[in-house]
Design a protein around this motif. Structure first.
Motif, PDB file in Angstrom:
ATOM      1  N   ILE A  31       0.836  -1.206   0.000  1.00 38.10           N
ATOM      2  CA  ILE A  31       0.000   0.000   0.000  1.00 38.10           C
ATOM      3  C   ILE A  31       0.868   1.252   0.000  1.00 38.10           C
ATOM      4  O   ILE A  31       0.600   2.221  -0.716  1.00 38.10           O
ATOM      5  CB  ILE A  31      -0.926  -0.006   1.233  1.00 38.10           C
ATOM      6  CG1 ILE A  31      -1.985  -1.103   1.079  1.00 38.10           C
ATOM      7  CG2 ILE A  31      -1.594   1.352   1.432  1.00 38.10           C
ATOM      8  CD1 ILE A  31      -2.766  -1.366   2.343  1.00 38.10           C
ATOM      9  N   GLU A  32       1.934   1.216   0.807  1.00 35.45           N
ATOM     10  CA  GLU A  32       2.809   2.376   0.887  1.00 35.45           C
ATOM     11  C   GLU A  32       3.481   2.648  -0.457  1.00 35.45           C
ATOM     12  O   GLU A  32       3.570   3.794  -0.902  1.00 35.45           O
ATOM     13  CB  GLU A  32       3.857   2.152   1.982  1.00 35.45           C
ATOM     14  CG  GLU A  32       4.713   3.379   2.265  1.00 35.45           C
ATOM     15  CD  GLU A  32       5.578   3.188   3.492  1.00 35.45           C
ATOM     16  OE1 GLU A  32       6.118   4.190   3.968  1.00 35.45           O
ATOM     17  OE2 GLU A  32       5.712   2.038   3.963  1.00 35.45           O
ATOM     18  N   ARG A  33       3.931   1.576  -1.130  1.00 35.44           N
ATOM     19  CA  ARG A  33       4.586   1.774  -2.433  1.00 35.44           C
ATOM     20  C   ARG A  33       3.605   2.314  -3.474  1.00 35.44           C
ATOM     21  O   ARG A  33       3.929   3.212  -4.234  1.00 35.44           O
ATOM     22  CB  ARG A  33       5.204   0.447  -2.911  1.00 35.44           C
ATOM     23  CG  ARG A  33       6.462   0.034  -2.153  1.00 35.44           C
ATOM     24  CD  ARG A  33       7.211  -1.056  -2.906  1.00 35.44           C
ATOM     25  NE  ARG A  33       6.415  -2.277  -3.033  1.00 35.44           N
ATOM     26  CZ  ARG A  33       6.411  -3.256  -2.138  1.00 35.44           C
ATOM     27  NH1 ARG A  33       7.140  -3.137  -1.040  1.00 35.44           N
ATOM     28  NH2 ARG A  33       5.682  -4.341  -2.323  1.00 35.44           N
ATOM     29  N   VAL A  34       2.380   1.736  -3.489  1.00 33.65           N
ATOM     30  CA  VAL A  34       1.370   2.205  -4.449  1.00 33.65           C
ATOM     31  C   VAL A  34       1.006   3.650  -4.174  1.00 33.65           C
ATOM     32  O   VAL A  34       0.911   4.477  -5.097  1.00 33.65           O
ATOM     33  CB  VAL A  34       0.117   1.313  -4.383  1.00 33.65           C
ATOM     34  CG1 VAL A  34      -1.012   1.909  -5.229  1.00 33.65           C
ATOM     35  CG2 VAL A  34       0.434  -0.097  -4.862  1.00 33.65           C
ATOM     36  N   GLY A  35       0.806   3.965  -2.901  1.00 34.16           N
ATOM     37  CA  GLY A  35       0.447   5.336  -2.555  1.00 34.16           C
ATOM     38  C   GLY A  35       1.535   6.329  -2.894  1.00 34.16           C
ATOM     39  O   GLY A  35       1.255   7.429  -3.380  1.00 34.16           O
ATOM     40  N   ASN A  36       2.782   5.942  -2.663  1.00 32.53           N
ATOM     41  CA  ASN A  36       3.886   6.841  -2.984  1.00 32.53           C
ATOM     42  C   ASN A  36       4.034   7.062  -4.485  1.00 32.53           C
ATOM     43  O   ASN A  36       4.605   8.061  -4.918  1.00 32.53           O
ATOM     44  CB  ASN A  36       5.196   6.280  -2.415  1.00 32.53           C
ATOM     45  CG  ASN A  36       5.265   6.402  -0.904  1.00 32.53           C
ATOM     46  OD1 ASN A  36       4.608   7.253  -0.319  1.00 32.53           O
ATOM     47  ND2 ASN A  36       6.047   5.544  -0.270  1.00 32.53           N
ATOM     48  N   LEU A  38       1.544   7.532  -6.457  1.00 31.52           N
ATOM     49  CA  LEU A  38       0.532   8.482  -6.905  1.00 31.52           C
ATOM     50  C   LEU A  38       1.101   9.896  -6.907  1.00 31.52           C
ATOM     51  O   LEU A  38       1.929  10.242  -6.055  1.00 31.52           O
ATOM     52  CB  LEU A  38      -0.683   8.440  -5.971  1.00 31.52           C
ATOM     53  CG  LEU A  38      -1.534   7.171  -5.995  1.00 31.52           C
ATOM     54  CD1 LEU A  38      -2.626   7.271  -4.931  1.00 31.52           C
ATOM     55  CD2 LEU A  38      -2.155   6.965  -7.369  1.00 31.52           C
ATOM     56  N   ILE A 416      -5.353   4.506   0.274  1.00 31.56           N
ATOM     57  CA  ILE A 416      -4.392   5.086  -0.670  1.00 31.56           C
ATOM     58  C   ILE A 416      -4.481   6.607  -0.693  1.00 31.56           C
ATOM     59  O   ILE A 416      -3.474   7.314  -0.629  1.00 31.56           O
ATOM     60  CB  ILE A 416      -4.638   4.543  -2.099  1.00 31.56           C
ATOM     61  CG1 ILE A 416      -4.544   3.012  -2.094  1.00 31.56           C
ATOM     62  CG2 ILE A 416      -3.642   5.148  -3.074  1.00 31.56           C
ATOM     63  CD1 ILE A 416      -3.182   2.473  -1.742  1.00 31.56           C
ATOM     64  N   ILE A 417      -5.717   7.131  -0.778  1.00 30.74           N
ATOM     65  CA  ILE A 417      -5.925   8.583  -0.826  1.00 30.74           C
ATOM     66  C   ILE A 417      -6.440   9.008   0.541  1.00 30.74           C
ATOM     67  O   ILE A 417      -7.640   8.938   0.822  1.00 30.74           O
ATOM     68  CB  ILE A 417      -6.926   8.972  -1.933  1.00 30.74           C
ATOM     69  CG1 ILE A 417      -6.446   8.459  -3.291  1.00 30.74           C
ATOM     70  CG2 ILE A 417      -7.114  10.486  -1.980  1.00 30.74           C
ATOM     71  CD1 ILE A 417      -7.424   8.719  -4.424  1.00 30.74           C
ATOM     72  N   THR A 418      -5.544   9.444   1.415  1.00 28.22           N
ATOM     73  CA  THR A 418      -5.918   9.708   2.797  1.00 28.22           C
ATOM     74  C   THR A 418      -6.508  11.097   3.000  1.00 28.22           C
ATOM     75  O   THR A 418      -6.999  11.400   4.086  1.00 28.22           O
ATOM     76  CB  THR A 418      -4.698   9.543   3.722  1.00 28.22           C
ATOM     77  OG1 THR A 418      -3.645  10.404   3.277  1.00 28.22           O
ATOM     78  CG2 THR A 418      -4.211   8.107   3.711  1.00 28.22           C
ATOM     79  N   THR A 460      -3.192   3.007   7.862  1.00 30.75           N
ATOM     80  CA  THR A 460      -2.472   3.194   6.608  1.00 30.75           C
ATOM     81  C   THR A 460      -1.208   4.021   6.791  1.00 30.75           C
ATOM     82  O   THR A 460      -1.252   5.121   7.358  1.00 30.75           O
ATOM     83  CB  THR A 460      -3.364   3.862   5.541  1.00 30.75           C
ATOM     84  OG1 THR A 460      -2.578   4.167   4.385  1.00 30.75           O
ATOM     85  CG2 THR A 460      -3.991   5.148   6.060  1.00 30.75           C
ATOM     86  N   MET A 462       0.156   5.580   4.583  1.00 31.44           N
ATOM     87  CA  MET A 462       0.090   6.707   3.660  1.00 31.44           C
ATOM     88  C   MET A 462      -0.286   7.998   4.380  1.00 31.44           C
ATOM     89  O   MET A 462      -0.078   9.082   3.862  1.00 31.44           O
ATOM     90  CB  MET A 462      -0.931   6.425   2.553  1.00 31.44           C
ATOM     91  CG  MET A 462      -0.518   5.333   1.599  1.00 31.44           C
ATOM     92  SD  MET A 462       1.156   5.607   0.959  1.00 31.44           S
ATOM     93  CE  MET A 462       0.994   7.245   0.264  1.00 31.44           C
TER      94      MET A 462
END
Length: 521
Positions: A31-36, A38, A416-418, A460, A462
């Motif tokens: 999740i952290e990698r995907v969020g980063n 973005l 992902i989108i906090t 999360t 993120m």
């Protein structure tokens, strides 16, 4: 003291007897990698606008249209890449920003909140709320204070999370648990504040803009979910208390490191001037509310609506200004007593500091305002809403199942989108009109969003405040990592989300209004 042993699961250590959570930690790393990956939310909305433009060109070329259920007129998708689209985008850019529904309200509210926060009133209120409670009530007090602390926006994390550790240690309980309870109460109860907050104004503005896709006269008040929020804050504080007692306190790894730098417990205590200032500020608030009530109660009050009610009245229409004035009042009274406000010029200076803190949000609002204006102009929202509503009606899917699907979807997006305003700006233009067409009020859809926007926030990585909370946790356990904090917050976040969802369905079944003039069904 518990012994600790190395663990590769969280990149640090775990305590003997602690249940390892490698799958959760690996999932969070993904999740952290995907969020980063973005882009910044500002650029995310411009990217979405570009996708919208291309989609509108394709749909316009195909002649996509629907019949509006509100007036029976045929609504055709318009091409944002056409000459008319370009002219609209250029000519309305400033107006889109200036007329963005949350803009004026949030600026006004922040000016008042800034005076209360920067004068020290909100910090003193939080400190006294967690320090003057019996030992057996400290968990509930910290949890409930967490739901109320959102009036201070991001400052809530900075003020209350370390205070949670202090409050627990003051009554002989684990400060690690105090940090976890305070952080989770703020993060996973973020949209459940019993006190109107700046977020209420932001969400109401975005919901209003989305509802106007179907009804041009639609208006959603910042108090549209107030009754639900009050109940939610009490229920969530109770859930946190029970899970802490029966789950977290059973863990064997609650002792701080032997060499932990424990803070001075005096930080919880208020000085004589602070106590006096708090009393005066709360007295001033009580007098102001009494005067406001006395003016509003008479049937012919100018603050009532044309029909004599409050649902569509000047009072609710200007609730943002009322909230700002009340916060400004308590901040001024408190600040004058403790010396943080010494002269009239100090008040606007504190307001400027509050607006400066809001600068990143205002920049994001510029991009959001353009995207929403483009979305409305192309009529893609109308098409999606009408087609989706028709599909729902023909499918026979129970509305409760649809609610559950939306909750799960928004909860996953929130990981992902906090940013709540960013996520709601993306989802509201589709969800609000779609549900309005199957007779679900916009205020109800917003209440659903509140649950999803809060529940997964505490787990999360993120969220920037997750890292901040980890820093506070590491004051007591230097070896704590992302997995350590997640293993503490996960039971709380899951329990809060499940119970909050059940509360929503009970509210829906009983038909209780969500707020003043805001029926749930």
């Amino acid at each position: 003291m518990s012994r600790q042993k190395p663990s590769a699961a969280d990149g640090g250590t775990t305590t003997a007897g602690e249940v390892p959570l490698p799958r959760i930690i690996r999932a969070m790393a993904v999740i952290e990698r995907v969020g980063n990956a973005l882009p910044h939310p500002f650029w995310l909305f411009w990217l979405l606008a570009a996708i919208l433009a291309v989609s509108s060109a394709i749909m316009a070329a195909l002649g996509v249209s629907v019949v509006s259920p509100s007036d029976g007129e045929t609504v055709v998708v318009r091409n944002l890449l056409s000459g008319d689209g370009l002219a609209m985008a250029v000519s309305t850019m400033i107006d889109n920003f200036a007329s963005f529904p949350p803009m004026a309200t949030i600026v006004a509210v922040i000016m008042g909140v800034a005076v209360a926060e920067r004068s020290g009133f909100l910090a003193a209120l939080m400190r006294v709320s967690v320090s003057r409670v019996p030992t057996g009530w400290v968990v509930f007090a910290v949890a409930f204070a967490g739901t109320m602390s959102h009036v201070a926006s991001a400052a809530a994390y900075v003020i209350l999370v370390p205070l949670g550790g202090l409050a627990f240690r003051a009554v002989g309980r684990s400060p690690i648990l105090g940090v976890v309870v305070a952080y989770t109460a703020i993060a996973s109860g973020y949209d459940a504040s019993p006190i109107p907050t700046p977020n209420d104004a932001i969400f109401a503005g975005i919901t209003t803009a989305a509802a106007q896709i179907i009804d041009a006269e639609a208006y959603v008040s910042p108090l549209s979910n107030w009754f639900f929020n009050i109940a939610s804050s009490l229920v969530l504080a109770t859930v946190i208390t029970l899970i802490t007692k029966f789950v977290l306190e059973k863990r064997p790894d609650l002792d701080p490191d032997p060499d932990a730098d424990l803070e001075d417990l005096g930080a919880l205590r208020l000085s004589t001037e602070e106590r006096s200032g708090l009393r005066r500020a709360l007295l001033a608030l009580g007098v102001a509310l009494a005067v406001l009530t006395a003016i509003t109660v008479p049937a012919g009050s100018p603050l009532r609506g044309a029909d004599g009610g409050l649902a569509e009245s000047p009072l609710l229409a200007g609730i943002g200004a009322v909230v700002a004035l009340l916060f400004g009042l308590v901040g001024i009274v408190y600040g004058q007593r403790v010396g943080t406000i010494r002269r009239p010029a100090d008040v606007p200076a504190l307001m400027v500091q509050g607006i400066r803190q809001m600068a990143p949000v205002l920049v994001l609002f510029f991009a959001i305002a353009q995207f929403l204006a483009y979305f409305a102009w192309t009529h893609i929202g109308d098409v999606i809403a009408v087609r989706a509503a028709e599909a729902l009606e023909t499918s026979g899917i129970p509305i409760v199942v649809l609610f559950l699907f939306i909750l799960v979807l928004l909860t996953l997006i929130n990981i992902i989108i906090t940013s709540g305003s960013a996520m709601w700006s993306i989802c509201a233009p589709v969800l609000v009109p779609m549900l309005m067409l199957v007779d679900v009020p916009a205020e109800t859809t917003q209440a659903l969003f509140r649950i999803a926007d809060s529940g997964s926030t505490a787990i999360t990585p993120m969220s920037p405040y997750f890292v901040m909370a980890l820093g506070f946790l590491q004051r007591y356990r230097k070896s704590a990592g992302i997995g350590t904090l997640a293993s503490y917050t996960l039971p709380l976040a899951v329990g809060m989300t499940l119970v909050w969802t059940l509360l929503f369905f009970a509210w829906w079944a009983l038909g209780i209004p969500l707020g003043p003039g805001a029926p749930v069904r």
